[in-house]
Design a protein around this motif. Sequence first.
Motif, mmCIF file in Angstrom:
data_model
loop_
_atom_site.group_PDB
_atom_site.id
_atom_site.type_symbol
_atom_site.label_atom_id
_atom_site.label_comp_id
_atom_site.label_asym_id
_atom_site.label_seq_id
_atom_site.Cartn_x
_atom_site.Cartn_y
_atom_site.Cartn_z
ATOM 1 N N LEU A 168 -1.096 8.222 13.362
ATOM 2 C CA LEU A 168 0.261 8.364 12.854
ATOM 3 C C LEU A 168 0.289 9.592 11.955
ATOM 4 C CD1 LEU A 168 2.910 6.672 13.050
ATOM 5 C CD2 LEU A 168 2.351 5.841 10.779
ATOM 6 N N ILE A 169 1.180 10.537 12.243
ATOM 7 C CA ILE A 169 1.289 11.774 11.479
ATOM 8 C C ILE A 169 2.588 11.716 10.679
ATOM 9 C CG2 ILE A 169 1.376 14.289 11.612
ATOM 10 C CD1 ILE A 169 -1.193 13.168 12.796
ATOM 11 N N SER A 170 2.487 11.928 9.367
ATOM 12 C CA SER A 170 3.679 11.879 8.524
ATOM 13 C C SER A 170 3.621 12.975 7.478
ATOM 14 C CB SER A 170 3.819 10.512 7.856
ATOM 15 O OG SER A 170 2.918 10.383 6.786
ATOM 16 N N GLN A 171 4.633 13.018 6.627
ATOM 17 C CA GLN A 171 4.664 13.978 5.532
ATOM 18 C C GLN A 171 3.754 13.537 4.387
ATOM 19 O OE1 GLN A 171 8.981 13.850 5.127
ATOM 20 N NE2 GLN A 171 9.032 16.035 5.560
ATOM 21 N N CYS A 172 3.231 12.336 4.456
ATOM 22 C CA CYS A 172 2.343 11.810 3.429
ATOM 23 C C CYS A 172 0.889 11.953 3.871
ATOM 24 C CB CYS A 172 2.654 10.337 3.169
ATOM 25 S SG CYS A 172 4.334 10.053 2.561
ATOM 26 N N SER A 173 -0.025 11.845 2.918
ATOM 27 C CA SER A 173 -1.448 11.948 3.240
ATOM 28 C C SER A 173 -1.921 10.676 3.943
ATOM 29 C CB SER A 173 -2.252 12.153 1.954
ATOM 30 O OG SER A 173 -2.329 10.937 1.231
ATOM 31 N N ASP A 174 -3.164 10.692 4.392
ATOM 32 C CA ASP A 174 -3.744 9.523 5.049
ATOM 33 C C ASP A 174 -3.894 8.342 4.092
ATOM 34 O OD1 ASP A 174 -3.986 10.740 7.538
ATOM 35 O OD2 ASP A 174 -5.951 11.574 7.056
ATOM 36 N N HIS A 175 -3.825 8.592 2.800
ATOM 37 C CA HIS A 175 -3.988 7.542 1.788
ATOM 38 C C HIS A 175 -2.661 6.928 1.361
ATOM 39 C CE1 HIS A 175 -8.270 8.558 0.521
ATOM 40 N NE2 HIS A 175 -7.977 9.407 1.470
ATOM 41 N N THR A 176 -1.542 7.491 1.826
ATOM 42 C CA THR A 176 -0.222 7.041 1.383
ATOM 43 C C THR A 176 0.705 6.830 2.575
ATOM 44 O OG1 THR A 176 0.544 9.324 1.099
ATOM 45 C CG2 THR A 176 -0.422 8.260 -0.838
ATOM 46 N N PHE A 177 1.862 6.178 2.324
ATOM 47 C CA PHE A 177 2.893 6.022 3.340
ATOM 48 C C PHE A 177 4.244 6.340 2.717
ATOM 49 C CE2 PHE A 177 3.001 1.936 1.263
ATOM 50 C CZ PHE A 177 4.319 1.525 1.325
ATOM 51 N N CYS A 178 5.224 6.630 3.560
ATOM 52 C CA CYS A 178 6.564 6.974 3.093
ATOM 53 C C CYS A 178 7.337 5.687 2.832
ATOM 54 C CB CYS A 178 7.276 7.843 4.117
ATOM 55 S SG CYS A 178 8.793 8.568 3.478
ATOM 56 N N SER A 179 7.851 5.534 1.628
ATOM 57 C CA SER A 179 8.456 4.271 1.196
ATOM 58 C C SER A 179 9.870 4.036 1.713
ATOM 59 C CB SER A 179 8.474 4.215 -0.335
ATOM 60 O OG SER A 179 9.309 5.242 -0.846
ATOM 61 N N SER A 180 10.509 5.036 2.305
ATOM 62 C CA SER A 180 11.902 4.866 2.729
ATOM 63 C C SER A 180 12.206 5.772 3.908
ATOM 64 C CB SER A 180 12.822 5.209 1.555
ATOM 65 O OG SER A 180 14.166 5.104 1.927
ATOM 66 N N PRO A 181 13.165 5.355 4.755
ATOM 67 C CA PRO A 181 13.515 6.224 5.886
ATOM 68 C C PRO A 181 13.985 7.617 5.452
ATOM 69 C CG PRO A 181 14.429 4.053 6.213
ATOM 70 C CD PRO A 181 13.850 4.078 4.829
ATOM 71 N N ILE A 182 14.758 7.707 4.384
ATOM 72 C CA ILE A 182 15.262 9.002 3.909
ATOM 73 C C ILE A 182 15.058 9.051 2.398
ATOM 74 C CG2 ILE A 182 17.295 10.493 3.724
ATOM 75 C CD1 ILE A 182 18.336 9.098 6.250
ATOM 76 N N ASN A 183 14.651 10.197 1.877
ATOM 77 C CA ASN A 183 14.430 10.398 0.438
ATOM 78 C C ASN A 183 13.460 9.374 -0.136
ATOM 79 O OD1 ASN A 183 16.203 12.584 0.412
ATOM 80 N ND2 ASN A 183 17.954 11.250 0.050
ATOM 81 N N GLY A 184 12.389 9.128 0.562
ATOM 82 C CA GLY A 184 11.365 8.206 0.090
ATOM 83 C C GLY A 184 10.313 8.938 -0.722
ATOM 84 N N MET A 185 9.358 8.176 -1.185
ATOM 85 C CA MET A 185 8.231 8.722 -1.939
ATOM 86 C C MET A 185 6.939 8.307 -1.227
ATOM 87 S SD MET A 185 9.454 10.302 -4.602
ATOM 88 C CE MET A 185 8.000 10.506 -5.590
ATOM 89 N N CYS A 186 5.937 9.161 -1.283
ATOM 90 C CA CYS A 186 4.623 8.821 -0.752
ATOM 91 C C CYS A 186 3.927 7.923 -1.778
ATOM 92 C CB CYS A 186 3.804 10.081 -0.511
ATOM 93 S SG CYS A 186 4.466 11.144 0.783
ATOM 94 N N ILE A 187 3.636 6.684 -1.371
ATOM 95 C CA ILE A 187 2.973 5.746 -2.270
ATOM 96 C C ILE A 187 1.691 5.244 -1.602
ATOM 97 C CG2 ILE A 187 5.098 5.073 -3.457
ATOM 98 C CD1 ILE A 187 5.144 2.534 -1.811
ATOM 99 N N PRO A 188 0.718 4.776 -2.386
ATOM 100 C CA PRO A 188 -0.561 4.351 -1.798
ATOM 101 C C PRO A 188 -0.387 3.265 -0.737
ATOM 102 C CG PRO A 188 -0.735 4.518 -4.170
ATOM 103 C CD PRO A 188 0.726 4.695 -3.835
ATOM 104 N N ARG A 189 -1.197 3.350 0.308
ATOM 105 C CA ARG A 189 -1.173 2.349 1.381
ATOM 106 C C ARG A 189 -1.524 0.972 0.815
ATOM 107 N NH1 ARG A 189 -2.004 4.040 7.107
ATOM 108 N NH2 ARG A 189 -1.322 6.206 7.139
ATOM 109 N N LEU A 190 -0.883 -0.038 1.370
ATOM 110 C CA LEU A 190 -1.079 -1.407 0.919
ATOM 111 C C LEU A 190 -2.028 -2.196 1.808
ATOM 112 C CD1 LEU A 190 2.659 -2.151 0.055
ATOM 113 C CD2 LEU A 190 0.817 -1.466 -1.505
ATOM 114 N N CYS A 191 -2.294 -1.672 3.009
ATOM 115 C CA CYS A 191 -3.196 -2.354 3.938
ATOM 116 C C CYS A 191 -3.749 -1.338 4.924
ATOM 117 C CB CYS A 191 -2.469 -3.479 4.676
ATOM 118 S SG CYS A 191 -1.103 -2.921 5.724
ATOM 119 N N ARG A 192 -4.700 -1.796 5.711
ATOM 120 C CA ARG A 192 -5.256 -0.968 6.789
ATOM 121 C C ARG A 192 -5.478 -1.844 8.002
ATOM 122 N NH1 ARG A 192 -11.429 -1.474 6.232
ATOM 123 N NH2 ARG A 192 -11.547 -2.832 4.427
#
Length: 151
Positions: free
Chosen positions: A45-69
């Motif tokens: 999965l390729i996103s605007q966030c790093s491999d350690h984070t995920f995007c918290s919202s469809p639009i205007n979200g923040m990259c926050i630490p992943r909660l699971c793997r």
Amino acid sequence: MAYLLQFLFLTISFHTISITALSSMNNTGTCSSNNTIFDPSTHKLISQCSDHTFCSSPINGMCIPRLCRRDEFPFGYGPGEALPPLCPQQLFCPDDGSGCRPLVTVGAPCEPNRDEQCLPPLDWQDLASYQNYNGSICLKSTCMCVKVGLS
């Protein structure tokens, strides 16, 4: 023929540049999950966030630490780095790592090639084979119960 080869080269180059640009090392910045793609060649999965984070919202979200793997050895983590937890049974971790969720029922959407997201049917023992996951399969991004194999 030369024009066709140039076109193919430019198309492949653009695809590679696009994926590289999306796969930034953004750990805390803003993001949009609308810019998240699944790379079929790497199954990553390729996103605007790093491999350690995920995007918290469809639009205007923040990259926050992943909660699971989902994997024992997930992309982007080095030896000795703290990993997010694996999900317990009857739950799954989505590709973005946004937190454990309940298994998906038959007919509901699932992420590409994620058979383990689907809830097994009551008669899963009759349907299970080495070609499916407990009698369920994620086919065309929809959970289905199937018996796969030759009759």
